[in-house]
Design a protein around this motif. Sequence first.
Motif, PDB file in Angstrom:
ATOM      1  N   LYS B 188       0.940  -0.666  -0.398  1.00 32.29           N
ATOM      2  CA  LYS B 188      -0.058  -0.622   0.253  1.00 32.29           C
ATOM      3  C   LYS B 188       1.033   1.583  -0.302  1.00 32.29           C
ATOM      4  O   LYS B 188       0.286   1.788   0.423  1.00 32.29           O
ATOM      5  CB  LYS B 188      -1.097  -0.148   1.377  1.00 32.29           C
ATOM      6  CG  LYS B 188      -1.975  -1.411   1.099  1.00 32.29           C
ATOM      7  CD  LYS B 188      -2.931  -0.778   2.841  1.00 32.29           C
ATOM      8  CE  LYS B 188      -3.867  -1.815   1.505  1.00 32.29           C
ATOM      9  NZ  LYS B 188      -5.329  -1.880   3.136  1.00 32.29           N
ATOM     10  N   ARG B 401       1.679   0.915   8.164  1.00 29.21           N
ATOM     11  CA  ARG B 401      -0.344   0.889   8.617  1.00 29.21           C
ATOM     12  C   ARG B 401       0.184   1.638  10.241  1.00 29.21           C
ATOM     13  O   ARG B 401      -1.441   2.159  10.299  1.00 29.21           O
ATOM     14  CB  ARG B 401      -0.787  -0.690   8.744  1.00 29.21           C
ATOM     15  CG  ARG B 401      -1.604  -0.711   9.406  1.00 29.21           C
ATOM     16  CD  ARG B 401      -2.448  -1.962   9.474  1.00 29.21           C
ATOM     17  NE  ARG B 401      -1.477  -2.588   8.737  1.00 29.21           N
ATOM     18  CZ  ARG B 401      -1.408  -4.269   9.736  1.00 29.21           C
ATOM     19  NH1 ARG B 401      -1.460  -4.440  10.700  1.00 29.21           N
ATOM     20  NH2 ARG B 401      -0.629  -4.967   8.537  1.00 29.21           N
ATOM     21  N   GLU B 404      -0.672   5.029   9.775  1.00 24.95           N
ATOM     22  CA  GLU B 404      -1.594   6.156   8.548  1.00 24.95           C
ATOM     23  C   GLU B 404      -1.467   6.235   7.642  1.00 24.95           C
ATOM     24  O   GLU B 404      -1.752   6.360   6.792  1.00 24.95           O
ATOM     25  CB  GLU B 404      -2.214   6.638   9.491  1.00 24.95           C
ATOM     26  CG  GLU B 404      -3.750   6.110  10.388  1.00 24.95           C
ATOM     27  CD  GLU B 404      -3.352   7.819  11.238  1.00 24.95           C
ATOM     28  OE1 GLU B 404      -4.038   8.485  11.259  1.00 24.95           O
ATOM     29  OE2 GLU B 404      -3.541   7.084  12.857  1.00 24.95           O
ATOM     30  N   ASP B 406      -0.931   4.095   5.731  1.00 22.98           N
ATOM     31  CA  ASP B 406      -1.737   3.063   4.444  1.00 22.98           C
ATOM     32  C   ASP B 406      -2.960   3.614   3.374  1.00 22.98           C
ATOM     33  O   ASP B 406      -3.293   3.084   2.342  1.00 22.98           O
ATOM     34  CB  ASP B 406      -2.089   1.103   4.741  1.00 22.98           C
ATOM     35  CG  ASP B 406      -1.067   0.971   5.622  1.00 22.98           C
ATOM     36  OD1 ASP B 406       0.032   1.095   5.021  1.00 22.98           O
ATOM     37  OD2 ASP B 406      -1.344  -0.391   5.151  1.00 22.98           O
ATOM     38  N   GLU B 407      -3.281   4.254   4.477  1.00 30.39           N
ATOM     39  CA  GLU B 407      -5.078   4.821   3.320  1.00 30.39           C
ATOM     40  C   GLU B 407      -4.182   5.700   2.553  1.00 30.39           C
ATOM     41  O   GLU B 407      -4.940   6.484   1.803  1.00 30.39           O
ATOM     42  CB  GLU B 407      -5.255   5.935   5.171  1.00 30.39           C
ATOM     43  CG  GLU B 407      -6.115   5.019   5.662  1.00 30.39           C
ATOM     44  CD  GLU B 407      -4.972   4.251   7.345  1.00 30.39           C
ATOM     45  OE1 GLU B 407      -3.440   5.481   6.902  1.00 30.39           O
ATOM     46  OE2 GLU B 407      -5.695   4.272   8.147  1.00 30.39           O
TER      47      GLU B 407
END
Lengths: 408, 408
Positions: B188, B401, B404, B406-407
């Motif tokens: 990601k 992750r 934050e 990954d978002e």
Amino acid sequence: MGLFVHKYGGSSVADAGKIVSVARRIAGVHDAGHQVVTVVSAMGDTTDELIDLARTVTPEPDPRELDLLLSTGELVSITLLSMALRSLGYDAISLSGPQAGIRTDNAYGRARISEVDPARLQHELAKGRLVIVAGFQGLTPDEDITTLGRGGSDTTAVALAAALEADRCDIYTDVEGIYTADPRVVSKAAKLSEVAYDEMLELAAAGAKMHPRSIELGAVYKVPIYVASSFTDAPGTMIQQPSDEALMEDRIKVTGIAYQTNVAKVTVCGVEDKPGVAAALFEPLAASGISVDTIVQNTSADRTTTDISFTVTTDDLPQTLRRLSSMAPALSAAQVISDSSLASVSVVGSGMQNTPGYASRMFRILADGGINIDMITTSEIRISCIIGREQAHEAVRLLHRGFELDEG
Amino acid sequence: MGLFVHKYGGSSVADAGKIVSVARRIAGVHDAGHQVVTVVSAMGDTTDELIDLARTVTPEPDPRELDLLLSTGELVSITLLSMALRSLGYDAISLSGPQAGIRTDNAYGRARISEVDPARLQHELAKGRLVIVAGFQGLTPDEDITTLGRGGSDTTAVALAAALEADRCDIYTDVEGIYTADPRVVSKAAKLSEVAYDEMLELAAAGAKMHPRSIELGAVYKVPIYVASSFTDAPGTMIQQPSDEALMEDRIKVTGIAYQTNVAKVTVCGVEDKPGVAAALFEPLAASGISVDTIVQNTSADRTTTDISFTVTTDDLPQTLRRLSSMAPALSAAQVISDSSLASVSVVGSGMQNTPGYASRMFRILADGGINIDMITTSEIRISCIIGREQAHEAVRLLHRGFELDEG
């Protein structure tokens, strides 16, 4: 204490093992109390491989770019040889052609050395170092890299020997010296212990494996050049100005038979027969760096036009034909004919100077062997005939026997 | 009309086909009316192959000789690229590092650029030429060839951009830009459209594929650096000083997670605890060119001796241990322990400046993942932890992750 320049060719440094062998030989000369500058060529077939690499990108590489590319071959071999010497415990340093002070004109691919500035070389020698120099390369006044053409490392070595006023320049190679003929062609070929610069120049120009420019340089600066094997300790051949006694003995016979198999002939037919025609033809070729050898001119039957024939190397033939096609109309030439299947054979010897009979004897030997002569050219100490390539080896053998060189 | 410096890495010029592709890209920029100076690395794995070649001759090649050897790799790629451009009908010229005016100190293998003399470059650009420059190399005041160390071509490119006051320096590589983490590790990971010099400096030092010195140079001389793929036209990442508004937004979060897997830790135990001990230990290492990263010192229970731990790259570990063994008695050290199985993971972001809580959050994320922290180091905008190498990828994923990223 002597100062020697050594030169090792590509086959002498073809792999790591051979490089270490060369390092040991140089170390031995140092241990004997001498100073040594060593010139090396690129490893094995590196130069050809780099040319092939360039051709993967473009069929006709730019000459300046190609020279910078080719110069890397010698940088690889000098650094490896210097590392090998250092690993044996000797203080060595490698220098590129520019670092070694080699200045040239800007004729890429066949540059000529204009000057050697020996300051850095002398500085490193004064430190007690073994100096390893890249052969075949130099620097233009604009600080671009040039190469000296095939065999240019020989020229580098002799030029350095001259600039450093070295005692001798040793050319180590894959043959044991200079022979009366190519030993691969003539089984009875004999090694010469000594040969004069002018004889060697003719032998070199006519095919023996030495760069002619290196011999010229040696003659001008009186650098004794010793050619020997890099793999054995067999005695080699000394190229130097003979003493008067040696000259008298030389006079009685031919020194050797040379040949070249990369000869192409070009004939420009129907050229108007008036003054300035030859200059108009050959000046553009010279400007393109094409070296023209034998030239023959015949006037035609009607005496208004003439045919001009000349030879170039087969390598130079395509460029020669391109140059001619762009100027043929100006010369009002009817036709350009070429033949790339020729060879030259040469009889060389300072004993031939002012001595009649050698030429006719050569023509007789070839005629008796059924070999047709296409063109003839002579110098003071050389007679060359252009013949068919497939008969070249046979011609060399016949001449070697006919001029009594088989007896040794 | 703009002036751009492009840099293509080894994988972008790995073979003749790729070189011609690069030539077409450069030609396109020229056609759009811009001036271009292109810096290239050696083709593919050439540098490693040359190091291997040197090792066939000697296990420890002399640094000066090795640099001259390695410099040939870039000479091959620049000449081929210039030939390719010429075969496409463009006037191109290749320049070695010395010809391009790149002067360095004499720290062979990791030389630093002291000066760029842009005279020749400007002269060639003024002729309308596309100029191709060898990355990774320069010339010392003594006219010897140096290399700048791994990734040095990036530094060459930014230095030339600075000296020429270019509009931008484009680094074309085998990735599409700078990501929030290594995309091979974190599926990601998101590409950053923009990153600040100081953030990139930390990301580069901590493992993202850019030479840190090139970022430093870019920051000092305010050269915008654009990192993008040499194989696609996908938008890349711009490294530059962010505008004030961008800075404010950046402050709210972490920019990316970096890691290095070539970390070794050395502990010198039982060092006498007195002033000057650390200097006595690290000065000789610095003099040997060994770059020491994280340093931790613990006083022992009896308070008379101390243990000093530090990290180096695994490449530098053998030399570090040799240097230490020669000075350990002087330091009255009882023992030297080393561990070469470590990695570092780093959280980077200018948003962390003066903002508490990032470090403790990082430690919590690692602890929850069962990852033990060996050492910790921080800068204004980075927190790094030394951990076991086998846990590095997992740590990067957990931190990506946890912070934050990954978002996206």
